[in-house]
Design an enzyme around this catalytic site. Structure first.
Site, PDB file in Angstrom:
ATOM      1  N   ASP A  88       0.846  -1.193   0.000  1.00  0.00           N
ATOM      2  CA  ASP A  88       0.000   0.000   0.000  1.00  0.00           C
ATOM      3  C   ASP A  88       0.879   1.239   0.000  1.00  0.00           C
ATOM      4  OD1 ASP A  88      -2.517   1.225  -0.017  1.00  0.00           O
ATOM      5  OD2 ASP A  88      -2.435   1.584   2.128  1.00  0.00           O
TER       6      ASP A  88
ATOM      7  N   TYR B 209       1.222   5.704  -0.562  1.00  0.00           N
ATOM      8  CA  TYR B 209       0.831   6.912   0.174  1.00  0.00           C
ATOM      9  C   TYR B 209       1.003   8.058  -0.820  1.00  0.00           C
ATOM     10  CZ  TYR B 209       1.149   9.928   4.471  1.00  0.00           C
ATOM     11  OH  TYR B 209       0.963  10.838   5.478  1.00  0.00           O
TER      12      TYR B 209
ATOM     13  N   HIS C 135      -3.524  14.183   0.806  1.00  0.00           N
ATOM     14  CA  HIS C 135      -3.702  13.335   1.990  1.00  0.00           C
ATOM     15  C   HIS C 135      -2.483  13.400   2.900  1.00  0.00           C
ATOM     16  CE1 HIS C 135      -4.828   9.938   4.481  1.00  0.00           C
ATOM     17  NE2 HIS C 135      -3.718   9.300   4.150  1.00  0.00           N
TER      18      HIS C 135
ATOM     19  N   ARG D 170       1.839  16.754  12.936  1.00  0.00           N
ATOM     20  CA  ARG D 170       3.036  17.574  13.191  1.00  0.00           C
ATOM     21  C   ARG D 170       2.718  19.038  12.899  1.00  0.00           C
ATOM     22  NH1 ARG D 170       4.315  13.364  10.029  1.00  0.00           N
ATOM     23  NH2 ARG D 170       4.464  14.702   8.180  1.00  0.00           N
TER      24      ARG D 170
ATOM     25  N   GLU E 243      -9.956   4.090   4.176  1.00  0.00           N
ATOM     26  CA  GLU E 243      -9.106   4.760   3.197  1.00  0.00           C
ATOM     27  C   GLU E 243      -9.608   4.378   1.810  1.00  0.00           C
ATOM     28  OE1 GLU E 243      -4.922   5.462   5.579  1.00  0.00           O
ATOM     29  OE2 GLU E 243      -4.951   4.014   3.944  1.00  0.00           O
TER      30      GLU E 243
ATOM     31  N   GLU F 242      -9.185   3.992  -1.900  1.00  0.00           N
ATOM     32  CA  GLU F 242      -7.989   3.820  -2.717  1.00  0.00           C
ATOM     33  C   GLU F 242      -8.321   3.116  -4.029  1.00  0.00           C
ATOM     34  OE1 GLU F 242      -4.698   2.109  -0.661  1.00  0.00           O
ATOM     35  OE2 GLU F 242      -5.300   2.890   1.299  1.00  0.00           O
TER      36      GLU F 242
ATOM     37  N   ASP G 177      -8.825   0.358   2.494  1.00  0.00           N
ATOM     38  CA  ASP G 177      -7.814  -0.116   3.431  1.00  0.00           C
ATOM     39  C   ASP G 177      -8.215   0.341   4.836  1.00  0.00           C
ATOM     40  OD1 ASP G 177      -5.433  -1.497   3.985  1.00  0.00           O
ATOM     41  OD2 ASP G 177      -4.314   0.377   4.089  1.00  0.00           O
TER      42      ASP G 177
ATOM     43  N   ARG H  83      -6.846   3.943  13.622  1.00  0.00           N
ATOM     44  CA  ARG H  83      -5.917   5.069  13.771  1.00  0.00           C
ATOM     45  C   ARG H  83      -5.248   5.116  15.134  1.00  0.00           C
ATOM     46  NH1 ARG H  83      -4.831   6.274   8.596  1.00  0.00           N
ATOM     47  NH2 ARG H  83      -6.716   6.834   7.432  1.00  0.00           N
TER      48      ARG H  83
ATOM     49  N   GLN I 152      -2.627   2.368  15.132  1.00  0.00           N
ATOM     50  CA  GLN I 152      -1.575   2.799  14.204  1.00  0.00           C
ATOM     51  C   GLN I 152      -0.695   3.886  14.829  1.00  0.00           C
ATOM     52  OE1 GLN I 152      -3.123   4.408  10.559  1.00  0.00           O
ATOM     53  NE2 GLN I 152      -1.116   4.938   9.740  1.00  0.00           N
TER      54      GLN I 152
ATOM     55  N   TYR J 294       3.358   2.917  15.043  1.00  0.00           N
ATOM     56  CA  TYR J 294       4.005   3.101  13.746  1.00  0.00           C
ATOM     57  C   TYR J 294       5.369   3.784  13.799  1.00  0.00           C
ATOM     58  CZ  TYR J 294       3.212   8.135  12.845  1.00  0.00           C
ATOM     59  OH  TYR J 294       3.246   9.505  12.859  1.00  0.00           O
TER      60      TYR J 294
ATOM     61  N   LYS K  16      -3.360  -1.776  10.435  1.00  0.00           N
ATOM     62  CA  LYS K  16      -3.761  -1.934   9.038  1.00  0.00           C
ATOM     63  C   LYS K  16      -4.038  -3.382   8.655  1.00  0.00           C
ATOM     64  CE  LYS K  16      -2.849   2.327   7.374  1.00  0.00           C
ATOM     65  NZ  LYS K  16      -3.755   3.129   6.517  1.00  0.00           N
TER      66      LYS K  16
ATOM     67  N   THR L  98      -8.477  -5.553   4.518  1.00  0.00           N
ATOM     68  CA  THR L  98      -8.468  -4.659   3.356  1.00  0.00           C
ATOM     69  C   THR L  98      -9.506  -5.200   2.384  1.00  0.00           C
ATOM     70  OG1 THR L  98      -6.117  -4.154   3.626  1.00  0.00           O
ATOM     71  CG2 THR L  98      -7.100  -3.706   1.467  1.00  0.00           C
TER      72      THR L  98
ATOM     73  N   THR M 107      -4.619   6.527   0.343  1.00  0.00           N
ATOM     74  CA  THR M 107      -5.832   7.344   0.374  1.00  0.00           C
ATOM     75  C   THR M 107      -5.841   8.387  -0.729  1.00  0.00           C
ATOM     76  OG1 THR M 107      -5.989   7.060   2.755  1.00  0.00           O
ATOM     77  CG2 THR M 107      -7.237   8.865   1.810  1.00  0.00           C
TER      78      THR M 107
ATOM     79  N   GLU N  69      -9.192  12.672   7.992  1.00  0.00           N
ATOM     80  CA  GLU N  69      -9.065  13.966   7.304  1.00  0.00           C
ATOM     81  C   GLU N  69     -10.393  14.707   7.275  1.00  0.00           C
ATOM     82  OE1 GLU N  69      -6.711  14.227   3.458  1.00  0.00           O
ATOM     83  OE2 GLU N  69      -7.226  12.096   3.581  1.00  0.00           O
TER      84      GLU N  69
END
Length: 398
Positions: A106, A108, A113, A122, A179, A181, A213, A217, A220, A224, A233, A237, A324, A338
């Site tokens: 998968d 990104y 996104h 961040r 997600e 996709e 997917d 969260r 994750q 992660y 994850k 899926t 995503t 999001e």
């Protein structure tokens, strides 16, 4: 013998002819295509044992010359009478996982996104990591938990730790997400140690499917760093049952929005494999988002080139997904983290304010693309319903 009637405006016209695995009352899975509201049994009309298989893998492994030959023959056949024994109402068939998934990767690949998540996670730093515009970032997923549309999704359990909690705890995910996709299926693989170049994409990739997917969260977020997504994850899926061949997407091809800085040499090219595909996300039957695939920063040709540049082999049945899909506007965001800005800006679903998924929720993704002469190509749907977590441990037999 009968002629298949195609309703006006059907996204499953002769321009599409997707492939899938279906069964009827006899329970025997085999290869079919969809035309209008009819599923056509290819093991009958083409009389080739490869279409009596319970997955598309044997046909996909035959390569692009054979794919083109079959598509041309099908186009001719569906224009005339077909055996009644080969025709089944789409509403009466059971659709199965279309391929035996070999590996799952998968990516990104949406700048919108990735930038949104960067701002969420961040807020005092640059939204994109320094490597993001130099390579298609991705993670290796779990092929064994790829399921076909309609499969229930059990809420996963795992470790989670909110920022205001002193220590992690174990339990059901409290921030279950989606997600939206687009996935690509490898038909012809490559030997270990070889690379697939960006200009070889169509020689190896058979077609595309819709992908959800599912993402926990909270699990994750705790796991992660530093290695990346794992249990958040790997629990499920979902993919759509119909595989749209690349040949059906020629009219949907568009250039990428633009890449700056210019990528390294092995990723140059492939910019003409953007795709003008419009997604719709429905939450409990209510439309909440319309992600546009044409906004993706990295193309699938570049994803495949990057996936194999280190000499990793590709195999028939490999699935790689875009990550995503999101656009610049709020209503174009393809993940609920999001869409609700981390849960701080709820959306209204059926009159209720919602952030992440609750037990009993159903999510359905659909998508269409431009076809020749003003037609639309449909991918069908990928849907799943959330079921409560199984918190008890499995007991050993005996």
């Amino acid at each position: 013998m009968s002629v298949v009637e195609i309703p006006d405006g059907s996204p499953f016209g002769v321009e599409n002819l997707p492939y899938g695995i279906f069964s009827v009352d006899d329970g025997r899975p085999r290869v079919g295509t969809r035309l209008g509201d009819t599923v056509i049994d290819l093991s009958v009309v083409l009389a080739d044992p490869v279409f009596a298989a319970a997955s598309l893998n044997p046909f996909m492994a035959q390569g692009p010359a054979r794919w083109a030959q079959v598509r041309e023959r099908l186009t001719q056949l569906v224009a005339g009478d077909l055996p009644d024994t080969a025709l089944h109402p789409a509403a009466d068939v059971r659709l199965h996982l279309p391929v035996e998934v070999a590996d799952y990767v998968d990516f990104y690949a949406s700048e919108h996104h990735a930038s949104n998540l960067g701002r969420l996670f961040r807020p005092d730093a640059e939204p994109l990591m320094p490597n993001w515009k130099h390579l298609p970032v991705g993670y290796h997923g779990r092929a064994g938990t790829v399921v076909v549309s309609g499969t229930d999704i059990v809420r996963p359990c795992g470790q989670r730790k909110a920022p205001d909690e002193p220590a992690p705890s174990f339990g059901p995910s409290r921030r279950l997400d989606i997600e939206a996709e687009l996935g690509f299926l490898v038909g012809v693989g490559s030997p270990l140690g070889d690379r697939i170049g960006v200009d070889e994409f169509a020689r190896h990739v058979f077609g595309a499917v819709l992908v959800n997917d599912w993402s926990a969260r909270d699990i994750q977020a705790w796991e992660y760093v530093p290695l990346g997504p794992h249990l958040g994850k790997s629990f499920a899926t979902s993919i759509s049952p119909w595989v749209v061949p690349l040949a059906a997407l020629e009219a949907a091809r568009v250039p990428l929005p633009g890449q700056d800085p210019q990528p390294l040499e092995y990723l140059r090219g492939g910019q003409d494999w953007g795709l003008d595909i419009e997604f719709v996300v429905e939450w409990n039957g209510e439309q909440v988002s319309r992600p546009p695939y044409r906004e993706m920063y990295w193309s699938p040709a570049q994803m495949l080139a990057h996936m194999t540049v280190n000499g990793a082999s590709a195999r028939t049945g490999d699935l790689f997904a875009s990550g995503t899909i999101s656009g610049p506007d709020r209503h174009q965001r393809g993940a609920f983290i999001e869409l609700t800005w981390g849960g701080k800006e709820p959306v209204v679903v059926k009159g209720e304010e919602r952030t992440f998924l609750l037990d009993g929720d159903e999510v359905t993704l659909s998508a269409t693309a431009p076809g020749p002469n003003g037609t639309r190509i449909g991918f069908g749907e990928v849907s799943g319903t959330i079921r409560p977590a199984k918190e008890n441990r499995a007991q050993p037999p005996g």
